[in-house]
Scaffold this active site. Structure first.
Site, mmCIF file in Angstrom:
data_model
loop_
_atom_site.group_PDB
_atom_site.id
_atom_site.type_symbol
_atom_site.label_atom_id
_atom_site.label_comp_id
_atom_site.label_asym_id
_atom_site.label_seq_id
_atom_site.Cartn_x
_atom_site.Cartn_y
_atom_site.Cartn_z
ATOM 1 N N GLU A 44 0.837 -1.201 0.000
ATOM 2 C CA GLU A 44 0.000 0.000 0.000
ATOM 3 C C GLU A 44 0.876 1.257 0.000
ATOM 4 O O GLU A 44 0.579 2.250 -0.659
ATOM 5 C CB GLU A 44 -0.916 0.013 1.226
ATOM 6 C CG GLU A 44 -2.060 -0.977 1.105
ATOM 7 C CD GLU A 44 -2.751 -1.228 2.434
ATOM 8 O OE1 GLU A 44 -3.976 -1.266 2.459
ATOM 9 O OE2 GLU A 44 -2.048 -1.389 3.457
ATOM 10 N N ASP A 46 3.907 1.449 -1.212
ATOM 11 C CA ASP A 46 4.476 1.581 -2.559
ATOM 12 C C ASP A 46 3.474 2.213 -3.517
ATOM 13 O O ASP A 46 3.843 3.023 -4.373
ATOM 14 C CB ASP A 46 4.908 0.213 -3.099
ATOM 15 C CG ASP A 46 6.110 -0.317 -2.332
ATOM 16 O OD1 ASP A 46 6.741 0.485 -1.616
ATOM 17 O OD2 ASP A 46 6.396 -1.524 -2.447
ATOM 18 N N TYR A 236 29.250 -19.377 17.627
ATOM 19 C CA TYR A 236 29.766 -20.699 17.265
ATOM 20 C C TYR A 236 30.837 -20.664 16.170
ATOM 21 O O TYR A 236 31.348 -21.691 15.773
ATOM 22 C CB TYR A 236 28.621 -21.646 16.869
ATOM 23 C CG TYR A 236 27.716 -21.110 15.765
ATOM 24 C CD1 TYR A 236 28.202 -20.912 14.483
ATOM 25 C CD2 TYR A 236 26.375 -20.844 16.010
ATOM 26 C CE1 TYR A 236 27.389 -20.426 13.470
ATOM 27 C CE2 TYR A 236 25.539 -20.359 14.996
ATOM 28 C CZ TYR A 236 26.059 -20.152 13.728
ATOM 29 O OH TYR A 236 25.262 -19.669 12.726
ATOM 30 N N CYS A 418 -21.178 -15.097 9.464
ATOM 31 C CA CYS A 418 -20.472 -15.377 10.703
ATOM 32 C C CYS A 418 -21.121 -16.558 11.418
ATOM 33 O O CYS A 418 -22.338 -16.568 11.625
ATOM 34 C CB CYS A 418 -20.512 -14.133 11.588
ATOM 35 S SG CYS A 418 -19.928 -14.445 13.255
ATOM 36 N N CYS A 441 -16.585 -10.724 10.085
ATOM 37 C CA CYS A 441 -17.986 -10.637 10.453
ATOM 38 C C CYS A 441 -18.343 -9.162 10.575
ATOM 39 O O CYS A 441 -17.617 -8.380 11.179
ATOM 40 C CB CYS A 441 -18.195 -11.350 11.786
ATOM 41 S SG CYS A 441 -19.667 -10.842 12.662
ATOM 42 N N CYS A 447 -22.550 -9.463 17.510
ATOM 43 C CA CYS A 447 -21.948 -10.792 17.419
ATOM 44 C C CYS A 447 -21.425 -11.230 18.779
ATOM 45 O O CYS A 447 -20.532 -10.601 19.347
ATOM 46 C CB CYS A 447 -20.807 -10.768 16.407
ATOM 47 S SG CYS A 447 -19.938 -12.331 16.323
HETATM 48 S S1 IVH Z 1 28.713 -23.260 11.508
HETATM 49 C C1 IVH Z 1 31.386 -22.272 7.905
HETATM 50 N N1 IVH Z 1 27.233 -23.870 13.588
HETATM 51 O O1 IVH Z 1 23.429 -22.991 9.675
HETATM 52 C C2 IVH Z 1 30.185 -22.769 8.607
HETATM 53 N N2 IVH Z 1 26.168 -22.947 11.682
HETATM 54 O O2 IVH Z 1 23.678 -24.140 6.935
HETATM 55 C C3 IVH Z 1 29.609 -21.796 9.516
HETATM 56 N N3 IVH Z 1 23.759 -22.595 11.988
HETATM 57 O O3 IVH Z 1 24.303 -20.092 7.974
HETATM 58 C C4 IVH Z 1 28.355 -22.248 10.136
HETATM 59 N N4 IVH Z 1 23.650 -23.337 14.054
HETATM 60 O O4 IVH Z 1 23.020 -19.841 10.154
HETATM 61 C C5 IVH Z 1 27.252 -23.378 12.334
HETATM 62 N N5 IVH Z 1 26.076 -24.398 15.517
HETATM 63 C C6 IVH Z 1 26.097 -23.923 14.282
HETATM 64 C C7 IVH Z 1 24.922 -23.471 13.654
HETATM 65 C C8 IVH Z 1 24.998 -22.984 12.342
HETATM 66 C C9 IVH Z 1 22.957 -22.825 13.044
HETATM 67 C C10 IVH Z 1 23.291 -22.061 10.699
HETATM 68 C C11 IVH Z 1 24.010 -20.839 10.232
HETATM 69 C C12 IVH Z 1 24.505 -21.146 8.869
HETATM 70 C C13 IVH Z 1 23.694 -22.337 8.477
HETATM 71 C C14 IVH Z 1 24.497 -23.232 7.559
#
Ligand code: IVH
Length: 699
Positions: A44, A46, A236, A418, A441, A447
């Site tokens: 909307e 846009d 991670y 309804c 409704c 209602c």
């Molecule tokens: S390692 C080089 N560890 O999974 C690899 N990825 O399919 C780096 N993800 O884009 C990823 N938990 O968003 C890794 N414990 C984990 C993960 C994880 C979720 C996701 C992440 C990544 C995707 C890869």
């Protein structure tokens, strides 16, 4: 109202329309960018911009100095700045069964040319179902946060990530010169459910699953919205990290923990494929109790020198793999489709299923969203269907099994009336020409379903907040004729005194619980105006809008009178429309509400029983009252959320972007574009310490 094509318009008409469009678009910009309340869809919005552009093309001489077409960066599609990842963000290959896992280890062994008896340590940790993020720290300070994007280039979401408590703005301990920490942003099941409940109450869109909710919350232009959404983070992995974070994956992640990052407690070092698989199964068993979504277990070769030697194939590392969980699916029978009627009359179909266990949970119903979805999936009663609980809180029907369709099963016909009151149920035509996905409704307060839902909303936590008057009790009391309309809540005690069948004699009740309920009701006989307005349950009037209305009109009586007088183009109407944060859709919805006599009666009856308190503790005079304040950079003494609520309590308006209307910029370390913008407009800039000097402790 059909729009005239620009070709058929006179100069005067075009001029008036361009002016109207400029005002409307900038209003939506404000709602979108700096408030938690866009009132129209992107499509909307846009359409408004396109209309503006078409008119300007036809009448170039009428282009306004402050035309929306001249403003850059305001369009929602050009949201965030781009960030080039210095080290690409890759994805993972998948393993679907035990054999794939053994093959993965075999490949690693062959590639590294390791003798068969060499032990390969591999970490195993949950694969979090969220979105990955790269956090760049320089000298221990978070300077940039970027989404994955296409792996090479992501979006700059630094301001938003700074609002996430799990992500340290400053590293603990000895900080390296440069470190990019990577991990997953996610939302817990509990927070997801609470967010959807709130969205629902405010008539805003709900999210299909925690991952979408997390993504939607992170990709907000206004970081104060992100701040109000409880996002979490697990570290991670890493990107650029010249001072290598250790000799092994395990050490590197534990190093993150020392620097102040949450790391997943289910990470484990395993030494054989048997050990990996047994950890996989134990994680899978705990999956339902984790409180957040995971969709597998990620295995990574522990030794970083081996990771380096293994390198990558196309876009995934050879040293890691994601062992996915089988999707939690089951087959059952669609026994019926119930139609639920919501507070604003929305008819929502719910699938009634023959109970079936999906991933350890018995499922007997599933969402169907709306009429179109039933048609798209061609679901018919009696169909055998595949149900999935892919971590989502509410199960979904993935598909039906056509071979098992019973003879004579007819296409489902969505009710046009309804089911609760028999009134017509319609799908609104939008101004854009599209029909709304939701059938509603038209019965309003005739209602019974809408009445019960409105009563529930009225008593709910952010409205009148009457303890002991939860959804179940309201349903019961409504059915028994005890509470039919909001004012009945306040006459309950007096009527009970005269009644033959007393509340205390009801099943499950007693003297003490009745007394408690009456006390809770008494406590709400005096209520803040914003809560009062929100409690009325006017469509599109969420808490933020209710607050704007309360502040602008000041008293319930005045608000009531003005809204009744707000016929299109009346003075009251123009005033309502001129309020900051009230767009055309909202204004029309309020006016419509008060155009219905029964709604006015409800309000008048209520006003006989409740008195209005001053607005919930907003300071009338504080050094910042009435000012527009923007917070930017890393705040160290308060969270974004605290800063926003403190400023609002002190009567300031908090905005997410700096403009010439901004009065004050509170800038923490790392402030960037907003600081520059403020300097350009001559906006006063102070730091956090100065903020506290001015406002005291904010109480
Ligand atoms: S390692 C080089 N560890 O999974 C690899 N990825 O399919 C780096 N993800 O884009 C990823 N938990 O968003 C890794 N414990 C984990 C993960 C994880 C979720 C996701 C992440 C990544 C995707 C890869």
């Amino acid at each position: 109202m059909a729009e005239k094509s620009p070709d058929q318009m006179s100069l005067a008409e075009a001029k008036a329309e361009l002016k109207r469009l400029a005002a409307e678009i900038s209003e939506h910009d404000v709602r979108y960018h700096s408030q938690d309340a866009p009132t129209i869809s992107d499509a909307e919005y846009d359409a408004l911009r396109l209309r503006n552009a078409a008119l300007e093309e036809r009448f170039p001489e009428l282009v306004l100095a402050d035309s929306p077409s001249k403003r850059v960066g305001a369009a929602p599609q050009e949201k965030f700045g781009k960030v080039q990842h210095r080290v690409p963000m890759l994805s993972l290959g998948n393993a679907f069964d035990d054999e794939d896992v053994a093959e993965f280890l075999g490949r690693v062994r062959r590639f590294l040319n390791l003798p068969a008896d060499t032990e390969i340590e591999v970490t195993a940790e949950p694969k979090i179902d969220g979105l990955s993020i790269s956090l760049r720290y320089e000298s221990g300070k978070l300077v940039q946060a970027a989404t994955r994007g296409d792996g090479a280039e992501g979006e700059n979401v630094t301001a938003n990530v700074l609002t996430i408590r799990d992500v340290p703005a400053k590293l603990e301990g000895r900080a390296p010169a440069v470190l990019e920490v990577r991990g997953e942003i996610y939302m817990s099941h509990k927070d997801f459910a609470a967010l959807n409940k709130k969205q629902n109450q405010e008539g805003e869109k709900t999210f299909a699953n925690p991952r979408n909710a997390a993504a939607g919350s992170l990709r907000q232009l206004d970081s104060s919205i992100t701040a109000s959404r409880p996002l979490r983070f697990f570290a991670y992995a890493w990107g650029e990290a010249p001072e290598h974070p250790g000799k092994t994956q395990w050490d590197a992640v534990m190093g993150f923990k020392k620097l102040g990052f949450p790391v997943n407690p289910l990470m484990k070092v395993c030494r054989s494929s048997e050990e990996l698989l047994s950890h996989y199964r134990s994680v899978e068993e705990r999956r339902a109790d984790l409180g957040y979504d995971i969709d597998g277990v990620v295995y990574k070769v522990n030794r970083l020198d081996w990771q380096e030697r293994l390198g990558f194939v196309s876009r995934s590392p050879r040293w890691a793999i994601a062992h996915k969980f089988a999707a939690e699916k089951a087959t059952t029978v669609l026994e019926g489709i119930d139609i639920q009627v919501g507070r604003t009359g929305a008819l929502t179909p719910v699938a009634r299923l023959r109970p079936v266990t999906v991933g350890g949970v018995v499922v007997s119903n599933a969402t169907l969203h709306n009429e179109d979805e039933i048609a798209r999936k061609d679901l018919r009663i009696g169909d055998t269907v595949i149900v999935q609980r892919a971590g989502d809180v509410i199960p979904q029907i993935v598909a039906m099994v056509i071979e098992k369709r019973p003879r004579g099963a007819k296409p489902y016909e969505f009710p046009k009336v309804c089911p609760a009151c028999g009134s017509h149920a319609e799908r609104e035509e939008r101004e854009t020409g599209k029909t709304d996905a939701v059938r509603r409704c038209t019965g309003g307060l005739i209602c019974p379903a809408q009445r019960v839902e409105r009563l529930k909303h009225f008593a709910s936590r952010n409205a009148f907040d009457i303890e002991g008057l939860g959804d179940k009790i309201i349903e019961e009391f409504y059915h028994d004729g005890l509470i039919q309309s909001p004012s009945d809540i306040f006459t309950l005690e007096a009527r009970d005194k005269r009644a033959l069948k007393k509340l205390r004699d009801r099943e499950g009740w007693g003297e003490a619980s009745v007394k408690k309920l009456f006390e809770a009701i008494d406590q709400r006989r005096n209520i803040a105006l914003d809560r009062f307005i929100f409690a009325l349950g006017i469509r599109h009037v969420g808490e933020t809008t209710a607050r704007v209305l309360a502040r602008s009109y000041g008293s319930a009586k005045f608000f009531r009178d003005q809204m009744i007088a707000a016929w299109p183009d009346s003075e009251a109407w123009n005033e309502l429309n001129a309020l900051d944060g009230i767009g055309a859709v909202v204004a029309e919805s309020i006016a419509q509400f008060f155009a219905e006599q029964h709604n006015v009666e409800v309000v008048d009856e209520l006003l006989k029983h409740v008195t209005l308190a001053a607005l919930a503790a907003v300071a009338a005079s504080s050094p910042v009252s009435g000012k527009t304040v923007v917070f930017t950079g890393a705040l160290e003494m308060m969270t974004r959320e605290e800063a926003k609520s403190m400023a609002e309590r002190l009567g300031a308006k908090v905005s997410g972007s700096v403009s010439k209307k901004t009065d004050l910029l509170v800038a923490g370390p790392g402030a960037g574009s907003k600081l520059k913008e403020a300097q350009k407009h001559g906006v006063e800039v102070i730091d956090e310490a100065e903020w506290f000097r001015r406002v005291g402790n904010g109480k």
